[in-house]
Design a protein around this motif. Structure first.
Motif, short mmCIF file in Angstrom:
data_model
loop_
_atom_site.label_atom_id
_atom_site.label_comp_id
_atom_site.label_asym_id
_atom_site.label_seq_id
_atom_site.Cartn_x
_atom_site.Cartn_y
_atom_site.Cartn_z
N ALA A 1 25.73 -46.78 8.13
CA ALA A 1 24.51 -47.75 8.93
C ALA A 1 24.18 -48.94 8.13
CB ALA A 1 23.30 -47.18 9.63
N GLN A 2 24.10 -48.70 6.82
CA GLN A 2 23.57 -49.83 5.89
C GLN A 2 24.66 -51.06 5.87
OE1 GLN A 2 23.73 -47.18 2.34
NE2 GLN A 2 24.67 -48.71 1.42
N TYR A 3 25.68 -50.69 6.49
CA TYR A 3 26.61 -51.99 6.43
C TYR A 3 26.86 -52.61 7.98
CZ TYR A 3 27.54 -49.98 1.89
OH TYR A 3 27.45 -49.34 0.67
N ALA A 4 25.93 -52.23 8.82
CA ALA A 4 25.91 -52.98 9.91
C ALA A 4 25.87 -54.38 9.89
CB ALA A 4 24.86 -52.50 10.91
N GLY A 5 26.45 -55.10 10.40
CA GLY A 5 26.50 -56.58 10.47
C GLY A 5 26.96 -57.16 9.16
N ARG A 6 27.32 -56.39 8.20
CA ARG A 6 27.94 -56.78 6.99
C ARG A 6 29.39 -56.35 6.67
NH1 ARG A 6 24.68 -53.57 2.75
NH2 ARG A 6 25.36 -55.39 1.39
N ALA A 7 29.99 -55.56 7.17
CA ALA A 7 31.45 -55.25 7.09
C ALA A 7 31.73 -54.46 8.43
CB ALA A 7 31.79 -54.22 5.86
N ASN A 8 33.14 -54.43 8.42
CA ASN A 8 33.92 -53.57 9.45
C ASN A 8 34.37 -52.37 8.63
OD1 ASN A 8 33.48 -55.40 11.92
ND2 ASN A 8 35.13 -56.66 11.01
N LEU A 9 34.11 -51.10 9.34
CA LEU A 9 34.46 -49.92 8.68
C LEU A 9 35.49 -49.38 9.46
CD1 LEU A 9 30.92 -48.56 7.92
CD2 LEU A 9 32.37 -49.82 6.53
N VAL A 10 36.75 -48.95 8.61
CA VAL A 10 37.73 -48.12 9.32
C VAL A 10 38.01 -46.92 8.65
CG1 VAL A 10 40.23 -48.26 9.98
CG2 VAL A 10 38.78 -50.19 10.27
N VAL A 11 37.58 -45.79 9.08
CA VAL A 11 37.56 -44.49 8.58
C VAL A 11 38.69 -43.44 9.01
CG1 VAL A 11 36.28 -42.62 7.35
CG2 VAL A 11 35.15 -44.82 7.52
N ALA A 12 39.37 -43.10 8.32
CA ALA A 12 40.57 -41.97 8.73
C ALA A 12 40.20 -40.66 7.95
CB ALA A 12 41.99 -42.31 8.59
N PRO A 13 39.29 -39.65 8.19
CA PRO A 13 38.88 -38.70 7.45
C PRO A 13 39.61 -37.81 7.21
CG PRO A 13 37.88 -38.34 9.30
CD PRO A 13 38.66 -39.67 9.67
N CYS A 14 40.58 -37.41 7.91
CA CYS A 14 41.74 -36.39 7.75
C CYS A 14 43.05 -36.68 8.03
CB CYS A 14 41.26 -35.06 8.34
SG CYS A 14 42.02 -33.69 7.86
N VAL A 15 43.74 -37.26 7.28
CA VAL A 15 45.13 -37.70 7.57
C VAL A 15 46.25 -36.52 7.68
CG1 VAL A 15 46.98 -39.09 6.56
CG2 VAL A 15 44.73 -39.89 6.31
N SER A 16 45.93 -35.53 6.99
CA SER A 16 47.03 -34.35 6.95
C SER A 16 46.16 -32.94 7.56
CB SER A 16 47.44 -34.08 5.76
OG SER A 16 48.18 -35.40 5.33
N PRO A 17 45.91 -33.07 8.90
CA PRO A 17 45.18 -31.73 9.40
C PRO A 17 46.00 -30.38 9.39
CG PRO A 17 45.79 -32.94 11.13
CD PRO A 17 46.20 -34.05 9.92
N TRP A 18 47.24 -30.40 9.48
CA TRP A 18 47.98 -29.13 9.02
C TRP A 18 47.75 -28.71 7.73
CZ3 TRP A 18 51.72 -27.09 5.90
CH2 TRP A 18 52.44 -26.09 6.44
N ALA A 19 48.07 -29.66 6.89
CA ALA A 19 47.90 -28.98 5.42
C ALA A 19 46.14 -28.81 5.26
CB ALA A 19 48.29 -30.11 4.47
N TYR A 20 45.23 -29.35 5.96
CA TYR A 20 43.84 -29.01 5.71
C TYR A 20 43.94 -27.51 5.92
CZ TYR A 20 38.76 -28.74 6.55
OH TYR A 20 37.50 -28.45 6.39
N GLU A 21 44.37 -27.20 7.28
CA GLU A 21 44.06 -25.84 7.58
C GLU A 21 44.75 -24.95 6.57
OE1 GLU A 21 43.50 -25.93 12.52
OE2 GLU A 21 45.46 -25.31 11.81
N ARG A 22 45.70 -25.30 5.89
CA ARG A 22 46.65 -24.09 5.05
C ARG A 22 46.09 -24.25 3.63
NH1 ARG A 22 48.59 -25.12 9.90
NH2 ARG A 22 49.72 -23.73 10.78
N ILE A 23 45.27 -25.19 3.42
CA ILE A 23 44.76 -25.62 2.16
C ILE A 23 45.98 -25.86 1.10
CG2 ILE A 23 43.13 -24.98 0.21
CD1 ILE A 23 41.81 -23.05 1.93
N HIS A 24 46.72 -26.80 1.79
CA HIS A 24 48.10 -27.16 1.07
C HIS A 24 47.98 -28.46 0.72
CE1 HIS A 24 51.89 -26.76 -0.84
NE2 HIS A 24 51.65 -25.45 -0.96
#
Length: 307
Positions: free
Chosen positions: A107-130
């Motif tokens: 929220a502190q960057y509102a009006g100052r920058a455009n944010l693009v956030v992809a938090p979990c690119v590899s969900p299959w590996a997230y589930e298997r901790i790999h």
């Protein structure tokens, strides 16, 4: 730490074929939930962000939607800041640090920058901790044209329209004890090579771009993170994970040539974070906070030095 001298799958010195990859894949069990731990958090953020599905991974019997979050007050006149996490699914604070940043700091960057956030690119590996995807491919060596990794290809398609407008890209990672006990021996076995034991650095560090280094940018992140957790020292050879330390807590890789996520844009400012969650001096909460602090410092520096 005890280092394995061989891997249970495959024949030493022989590169894996389809049968070995299938054997490896069948040995991977679900150990945590993408929907319960990641998507549920994204859903709670929907009232504050624009959430889009930028791709879907079909790994039967499961289907994994891939999400990107953007600020609601998008303004084409403002610089774009790209944050990626979970390229290696097992690196927990990369995912949850990105989500923490969105929840507490975006929220502190509102009006100052455009944010693009992809938090979990590899969900299959997230589930298997790999580290790998189901085809025993490392997404973070697969960010290249005609990528064989669907995770990498989907992210590149999403970023493509923005590629030359991104000012800053920070890719959130961890270096864990399991790198040495599990993943590097598996990599050596997959490629038919001997495993050469290495050291896991105790602390936070960054990977700058060899082709376009930005030392002041990296230093600003290190200084911010040092207030949250400790910075990894160089080893007896003046290195971290086999690369020369060029400044406190900073090494360099050829990001684009190696097919690394941090090299997918033309951003002036690029970096990869590495947190050490297995340190007796750090908690999971500290690791998440360190990632969020790194994101804030990276954006702050880019805004102050737009080039």
């Amino acid at each position: 730490m005890n280092h394995p001298t061989s891997h249970p799958i495959g024949t030493p010195g022989v590169r894996w074929g389809d049968a070995e990859v299938a054997q490896w894949r069948e040995s991977q069990a679900v150990r945590r939930g993408y929907q319960a731990e990641v998507v549920s958090v994204i859903d709670r953020l929907r009232p504050r962000f624009d959430v889009a599905e930028y791709g879907r991974l079909e790994y039967p019997p499961a289907s994994y939607p891939l999400f990107v979050l953007r600020n609601r007050d998008w303004n084409d006149a403002l610089p774009i800041m790209l944050v990626t996490g979970g390229v290696h699914g097992y690196e927990t604070s990369g995912v949850h640090g990105a989500l923490l940043f969105l929840d507490r700091h975006a929220a502190q960057y509102a009006g100052r920058a455009n944010l693009v956030v992809a938090p979990c690119v590899s969900p299959w590996a997230y589930e298997r901790i790999h580290r790998w995807n189901p085809d025993a491919l490392d997404p973070n060596r697969s960010f290249r044209e005609n990528s064989p990794a669907p995770e990498s290809a989907a992210l590149m398609r999403m970023v493509a329209p923005l590629r030359d407008r991104v000012l800053m890209h920070i890719d959130l990672h961890e270096t864990t004890d399991s790198d040495e006990s599990e993943f590097r021996p598996a990599l050596a076995a997959r490629d038919g090579l001997p495993h050469e034991p290495g050291e896991i650095p105790d602390g936070f560090y960054l990977v700058d771009d060899t082709a376009h280094p930005q030392p002041a940018f990296q230093r600003s992140i290190i200084e911010a993170v040092a207030k949250v957790t400790h910075i990894a020292p160089a080893d007896e050879h003046g290195e971290i994970i086999g690369s020369p330390v060029v400044a406190e807590g900073v090494i360099q890789y050829a990001l684009r040539e190696l097919g690394l996520c941090a090299g997918i844009t033309g951003a002036t400012y690029k970096t990869t974070t590495e947190v050490y969650p297995d340190s007796p001096r750090a908690t999971p909460e500290q690791c998440n906070a360190a990632q969020a602090a790194a994101v804030c410092a990276a954006i702050d520096f880019a805004l102050a030095h737009p080039g």
